[in-house]
Scaffold this motif. Structure first.
Motif, PDB file in Angstrom:
ATOM      1  N   HIS A 139      -1.207  11.234 -16.797  1.00 61.91           N
ATOM      2  CA  HIS A 139      -0.146  10.589 -15.996  1.00 61.91           C
ATOM      3  C   HIS A 139       0.121  11.394 -14.731  1.00 61.91           C
ATOM      4  N   PHE A 140       0.686  10.723 -13.756  1.00 62.57           N
ATOM      5  CA  PHE A 140       1.027  11.433 -12.516  1.00 62.57           C
ATOM      6  C   PHE A 140       2.382  12.139 -12.620  1.00 62.57           C
ATOM      7  N   GLY A 141       3.180  11.766 -13.643  1.00 60.92           N
ATOM      8  CA  GLY A 141       4.488  12.397 -13.810  1.00 60.92           C
ATOM      9  C   GLY A 141       5.446  11.969 -12.716  1.00 60.92           C
ATOM     10  N   GLU A 142       6.472  12.764 -12.493  1.00 59.52           N
ATOM     11  CA  GLU A 142       7.501  12.415 -11.505  1.00 59.52           C
ATOM     12  C   GLU A 142       6.908  12.358 -10.093  1.00 59.52           C
ATOM     13  N   TRP A 143       5.944  13.180  -9.821  1.00 61.65           N
ATOM     14  CA  TRP A 143       5.133  13.143  -8.588  1.00 61.65           C
ATOM     15  C   TRP A 143       5.894  13.547  -7.325  1.00 61.65           C
ATOM     16  N   LEU A 144       5.420  14.626  -6.748  1.00 63.75           N
ATOM     17  CA  LEU A 144       5.925  15.098  -5.443  1.00 63.75           C
ATOM     18  C   LEU A 144       7.430  15.357  -5.424  1.00 63.75           C
ATOM     19  N   GLY A 149       4.781   4.903 -15.281  1.00 60.37           N
ATOM     20  CA  GLY A 149       5.426   4.864 -13.960  1.00 60.37           C
ATOM     21  C   GLY A 149       4.575   4.090 -12.966  1.00 60.37           C
ATOM     22  N   TRP A 150       3.287   4.062 -13.154  1.00 62.58           N
ATOM     23  CA  TRP A 150       2.403   3.272 -12.292  1.00 62.58           C
ATOM     24  C   TRP A 150       2.084   1.945 -12.992  1.00 62.58           C
ATOM     25  N   GLY A 151       1.539   2.052 -14.222  1.00 60.98           N
ATOM     26  CA  GLY A 151       1.220   0.827 -14.973  1.00 60.98           C
ATOM     27  C   GLY A 151       2.456  -0.020 -15.240  1.00 60.98           C
ATOM     28  N   THR A 188       0.830  -1.213   0.000  1.00 58.79           N
ATOM     29  CA  THR A 188       0.000   0.000   0.000  1.00 58.79           C
ATOM     30  C   THR A 188       0.858   1.254   0.000  1.00 58.79           C
ATOM     31  N   ASP A 189       0.220   2.366  -0.348  1.00 58.33           N
ATOM     32  CA  ASP A 189       0.917   3.659  -0.321  1.00 58.33           C
ATOM     33  C   ASP A 189       1.173   4.099   1.113  1.00 58.33           C
ATOM     34  N   CYS A 190       0.148   3.954   1.955  1.00 55.12           N
ATOM     35  CA  CYS A 190       0.253   4.368   3.351  1.00 55.12           C
ATOM     36  C   CYS A 190      -0.767   3.551   4.142  1.00 55.12           C
ATOM     37  N   TRP A 205       8.460   9.626   5.075  1.00 54.75           N
ATOM     38  CA  TRP A 205       7.320  10.515   4.801  1.00 54.75           C
ATOM     39  C   TRP A 205       6.934  10.509   3.327  1.00 54.75           C
ATOM     40  N   GLU A 206       5.680  10.851   3.102  1.00 55.64           N
ATOM     41  CA  GLU A 206       5.189  10.982   1.727  1.00 55.64           C
ATOM     42  C   GLU A 206       5.812  12.202   1.044  1.00 55.64           C
ATOM     43  N   SER A 207       5.876  13.307   1.795  1.00 48.40           N
ATOM     44  CA  SER A 207       6.401  14.544   1.230  1.00 48.40           C
ATOM     45  C   SER A 207       7.751  14.837   1.865  1.00 48.40           C
ATOM     46  N   GLY A 211      11.314  13.370  -7.322  1.00 47.72           N
ATOM     47  CA  GLY A 211      10.070  12.957  -6.673  1.00 47.72           C
ATOM     48  C   GLY A 211      10.016  11.455  -6.509  1.00 47.72           C
ATOM     49  N   PHE A 212       8.783  10.912  -6.561  1.00 48.57           N
ATOM     50  CA  PHE A 212       8.591   9.476  -6.320  1.00 48.57           C
ATOM     51  C   PHE A 212       9.389   8.593  -7.279  1.00 48.57           C
ATOM     52  N   LEU A 213       9.316   8.944  -8.576  1.00 47.62           N
ATOM     53  CA  LEU A 213       9.787   7.972  -9.563  1.00 47.62           C
ATOM     54  C   LEU A 213      11.298   7.849  -9.636  1.00 47.62           C
TER      55      LEU A 213
HETATM   56  C1  BGC Z   1      -1.037   8.192  -3.073  1.00 45.45           C
HETATM   57  C2  BGC Z   1       0.273   7.888  -3.753  1.00 45.45           C
HETATM   58  C3  BGC Z   1      -0.058   7.496  -5.154  1.00 45.45           C
HETATM   59  C4  BGC Z   1      -0.626   8.724  -5.780  1.00 45.45           C
HETATM   60  C5  BGC Z   1      -0.841   8.703  -7.228  1.00 45.45           C
HETATM   61  C6  BGC Z   1      -1.577   9.409  -3.731  1.00 45.45           C
HETATM   62  O1  BGC Z   1      -2.688   9.941  -3.172  1.00 45.45           O
HETATM   63  O2  BGC Z   1      -0.907   8.302  -1.706  1.00 45.45           O
HETATM   64  O3  BGC Z   1       1.243   7.330  -3.075  1.00 45.45           O
HETATM   65  O4  BGC Z   1       0.916   6.882  -5.878  1.00 45.45           O
HETATM   66  O5  BGC Z   1      -1.746   9.206  -5.097  1.00 45.45           O
HETATM   67  O6  BGC Z   1      -0.065   9.654  -7.701  1.00 45.45           O
END
Ligand code: BGC
Length: 927
Positions: free
Chosen positions: A627-632, A555-557, A463-465, A792-794, A748-750
């Motif tokens: 797409h979510f891109g590089e994200w955060l 990046g997700w798929g 899970t993410d969190c 942390w997420e951020s 970021g995430f990726l």
């Molecule tokens: C989640 C992430 C997830 C993202 C999609 C968020 O709300 O907590 O970890 O990958 O959404 O970008």
């Protein structure tokens, strides 16, 4: 001394209820000699642990293979226990004795083995209300001479079960989480010792679970169905060989009980005044209980349990805080996923409330505000316990799990004292495999935080969190999968989850961003009901079986390709590639189709005009869809994410095209591994085309990709996307950006997982270490200095002024820990000889570190790598397990080859390192 030990079947020790007819077997070798390889094994199977009758014997089989061994010599029947043992011969001519026996048991291999029927304990249910947990019971009698008893159980919802008042298992959150409408697991338990001759009672409690409880960030309810249901049967075997089956049917009875609410996210309400003493024992008066309803539901989706069970693990005692606003708060000192086991005495009817959160606000008061992203603060992570008033009472949730370090306690009778509260960490009981320590204590804490984020988020699915969303976000899982494999043996966990990813993949090959999806409904009826009435924006997204706007992101798929490949790399098991190949291919084909679709926004750009071999270059740039891109990235705040996606329209062609290229390449490798030569060739060609176009349109001469952004350069290096002549420029530009940004990252995430490897592997080892050891914000160690106990997420989870943002338990950035194992300690798997059968030991000495040490429990045994700076140079120590070999690569000068390394026949000087092959054994060198 030569010994085979650590026998495992399907990655588990003595598993029950397998539904494969050819289980994978594995063992490790131990020897007091060096340079040991297995040259042959002999396997024996028997129906008894003494092997008095050998049912099958492999004979001496010449091979060094000691993992993923499959044999079809045995014709396996349902519910059969098979003992197996192995002996091995090694390269020194030694022969071991037989190992201690190990066993496995098959489950119900044929649908016709099921005599039980699905039963529903509830009549009408209100889809919008919380429902009390149903209690189910059945009395039955056991004859004289019982020799063994098994229970095969599952539920729509969650179940716990009792026999004669005793809980039947310590497995939790059964039947686990899968894409239920396609794959529903059942568990098998040995319950022989719980039964007795004469009257016996089976009791079951059902919770809402993932089936109908709140799931995902949008708290979708009734996601799979409205009513919970139970299916189970007991198989009794007697001395005289006769068998008896007690299966769920119309003779079972149901009632509601003290558990009035059982939502995994929202929490539980338990009214202990509703006694029901003895309800799960024989002789209980159940005349007021209701009959259950037997349904016609089929058994087609049933599968035996995969992966490992969820269990209670570490326990924590709190310190008790009185916060400035006068509240009583427990601080368990560690952010975890789990629950609190509470003891209490008080008056009947007193209602204690426990609210679970991750943080204190800047004033030191309890808060949930960092988790408010989806407005879930009301009715979130709460336990309500209503006292029976009969002496000491004890409670822990049964079907809820929370992410927390702090617990706000309301209305507790008497003093709140630490000994009455124990926090229990709960997660999938995967074997821990890796540890790293070094001279910088902040890095050691980073390792601990990352491991804790894994523990908190590896509960049935990644899970993410463990708080706000608890969703199997595919992007988070793929970026962390490699590091996850450093910390724990995650193969069975990901093999299971990947099968769910594949069954939920959409017709066009698009992959869900969450698996099992919580971005939409599985339950068509609920989707139809809500689409008529609800303003819930999720409704707009997804009808069962169709992708939501948020699905199919690059990046997700790509988890469809990257996760199986990573598991193959770390464990060498081709099964996951065989199982996932079609799914991975469908995802790559989906990207190819979407790349070919033009995006009018870019139609005037050169890539749309230029052609090669009759095709537009733009056909190999993925510039369509969301797409979510590089994200955060470090300079994006949580609160700005939505605005960023609106501004960009979720269009990040550099990210999407890079993933397109990378996944095409991995798919080609996957095809090669399983002997699909044509596809290997086809996707290799596709990869080359994308790579050419990516170089032409994205990488500038000086190595810049997006001005000032580190992420695209990291990605380009990590995915090996730059043409030879541009590679160094891309690396140089990345290093320059890190220096310009004062040794801070802006990824970021990726790409965060790769930045340290990308720098170190391109000759910027010192910059990698400075970045890793950076302590000011944004950096990994900033969070550590701010007292983080998880990742942390951020990057700004807790700002210097104490302001909070986002979840404090998202593992993604913790993926940097792979640099500690594979970089600092240098323990690396090899693409061509995966699974650590052969591996590389290439430590990187640097930073402020005076020593570093890692251990990794591979499938073949313990690998150790450590180094220490001494007056004489750097002292390196390594351990290579039996039946493996390693390429050791040490920093040094050509003349260092003379320092006692001549005994290694292939010793050479290569890329600034001394390299040689070593067999099993312990080594020490000072250079
Ligand atoms: C989640 C992430 C997830 C993202 C999609 C968020 O709300 O907590 O970890 O990958 O959404 O970008």
């Amino acid at each position: 001394m030569l010994e085979a030990y650590c026998l495992r079947t399907e990655y588990r020790e003595n598993p029950l209820g397998l539904d494969t007819k050819k289980p994978r077997l594995g063992w490790k070798l131990r020897s007091d000699k060096a340079n040991v390889m297995q040259i042959a094994y002999r396997l024996q199977f028997s129906s008894n642990p003494h092997f008095t009758d050998v049912a099958w014997d492999s004979g001496r089989t010449e091979t060094s293979q000691s993992q993923h061994v499959r044999h079809d010599g045995l014709e396996l029947k349902s519910a059969e226990r098979v003992y197996w043992r192995v002996k091995v011969w090694c390269s020194h001519g030694e022969e071991s004795s037989y190992s201690s026996p190990s066993y496995f048991e098959t489950g119900l291999l044929e649908a016709s083995d099921w005599k039980a029927r699905w039963i529903e304990p509830e009549k009408e249910v209100d889809p919008d209300a919380y429902k009390p947990a149903p209690y189910i019971r059945k009395e039955f009698s056991v004859k004289k001479g019982l020799v063994s008893a098994r229970a095969y159980l599952t539920a729509k919802g969650l179940y716990s079960f009792y026999l004669n008042g005793v809980e039947g298992t310590d497995d939790l959150f059964t039947p686990g989480f899968t894409s239920y409408l396609h794959r529903l697991q059942y568990q098998a338990y040995d319950v022989t010792s719980l039964l007795k001759e004469g009257a016996n009672a089976l009791g079951i409690v059902l919770g809402d679970g993932w089936w109908r409880g709140a799931t995902g960030g949008a708290n979708l309810k009734n996601n799979f169905g409205y009513k919970v249901a139970f299916l189970g049967q007991l198989l009794l075997e007697y001395e005289d060989g006769s068998r008896e089956i007690i299966g769920s049917d119309e003779t079972f009875k149901a009632s509601r009980g003290p558990l009035l609410k059982s939502d995994m996210k929202a929490g539980e309400i338990y009214d202990a005044r509703i006694g029901m003493e003895g309800w799960n024992e024989p002789g209980y008066d159940d005349s007021a209980w209701e009959p259950v309803h037997v349904t016609e539901d089929g058994l087609d989706s049933l599968i035996a349990t995969r992966s490992v069970p969820v269990r209670e693990k570490e326990r924590f005692t709190p310190s008790v805080l009185r916060t400035p606003n006068g509240e009583t708060v427990l601080d368990f000192g560690q952010n975890i996923a789990g629950y609190v086991d509470m003891k209490v005495r008080g008056e009947a009817g007193t209602e204690i409330v426990l609210i679970h959160g991750e943080a204190l606000d800047k004033h030191g008061n309890f808060t949930l505000s960092n988790l408010s992203e989806h407005g879930t603060l009301e009715d979130f992570q709460e336990v309500h316990y209503i006292l029976a008033g009969k002496g000491e009472e004890r409670y822990r949730p049964r079907f809820s799990i929370f992410g927390f370090r702090y617990v706000l306690v309301k209305n507790y009778p008497g003093d709140v004292t630490p000994e009455n509260f124990t926090a229990v960490a709960v997660y999938s009981d995967l074997e821990e495999t890796g540890d790293f320590t070094c001279s910088n204590p902040l890095l050691n804490k980073l390792v601990s935080n990352s491991r804790w984020s894994q523990k908190s988020n590896f509960m049935e699915v990644p899970t993410d969190c463990p708080t706000r969303e608890r969703a199997g976000w595919t992007g988070d899982a793929q970026v962390f999968s490699r590091t996850a494999a450093d910390f724990m043996n995650v193969y069975p966990f990901f093999e299971k989850w990947m099968s769910d990813l594949a069954v939920e993949q959409f017709q066009d090959g698009s992959v869900g961003s969450t698996v099992p999806t919580v971005l939409g409904y599985h339950n068509l009826e609920e989707w139809e009901r809500l689409s008529k009435t609800s303003a819930n924006p999720m409704m707009a997204f997804r009808k069962p079986g169709t992708a939501s706007m948020l699905d199919g992101s690059s990046g997700w798929g790509d988890a469809a390709v990257i996760v199986p490949w990573t598991m193959y790399l770390c464990y060498g098991d081709k099964t996951i590639i065989e199982n996932q190949f079609d799914s991975a291919k469908a995802w790559v084909d989906y990207m190819a189709d979407n790349a070919r679709n033009p995006n009018p926004r870019f139609q005037d750009t050169p890539a749309y005009r230029n052609r090669a071999d009759g095709e537009r270059d733009a056909d190999y740039i993925w510039d369509t869809r969301f797409h979510f891109g590089e994200w955060l990235e470090t300079d994006t705040e949580m609160k700005d994410l939505a605005a960023l996606l609106t501004k960009t329209g979720g269009c990040f062609p550099d990210v999407s095209t890079a993933y397109f290229a990378y996944s095409a390449r991995l798919l080609s490798e996957m095809a090669r591994v399983i002997g699909k030569a044509e596809e290997a060739e086809k996707y290799q060609t596709l990869h080359k085309k994308i790579k050419r176009v990516y170089n032409t349109y994205f990488i500038q001469e000086d190595g810049t990709i997006l001005d000032g952004r580190q992420a695209p350069n990291v990605r380009t290096l990590a995915f090996d996307l730059a043409e030879e002549e541009k590679k160094q420029a891309v690396a140089d530009r990345l290093a320059q950006m890190v220096i310009e940004q004062e040794y801070r990252l802006n990824t970021g995430f990726l790409s965060t997982p790769f930045i340290l490897h990308a720098l170190a592997d391109s000759g910027y080892e010192e910059i990698a270490y400075r970045l890793l050891e950076q302590e000011s914000c944004p950096s990994w160690l900033y969070a550590v200095r701010m007292g983080a106990t998880t990742i942390w997420e951020s990057w700004r989870g807790i700002k210097p002024d104490g302001e909070l943002a986002g979840s404090l338990n998202h593992y993604s950035y913790g993926a940097a820990c792979d640099f500690l194992f594979a970089g600092a300690a240098g323990i690396r798997p090899e693409w061509d000889r995966p699974g650590f059968k052969h591996f590389v030991l290439k430590p990187i000495v640097g930073g402020t570190l005076t020593h570093a040490s890692a251990t990794y429990e591979s499938l073949y045994g313990t690998i150790k790598s450590s180094w220490e700076k001494t007056g004489q140079g750097v002292a390196y120590r390594f351990e290579v397990p039996a039946n493996t070999t390693a390429t050791i690569m040490l920093p040094g000068e050509p003349e260092d080859l003379k320092k006692g390394l001549e005994e290694f026949p292939d010793v050479r000087y290569e890329d600034g390192r001394i390299a040689f092959t070593a067999g099993s054994g312990s080594y020490q060198f000072t250079i």
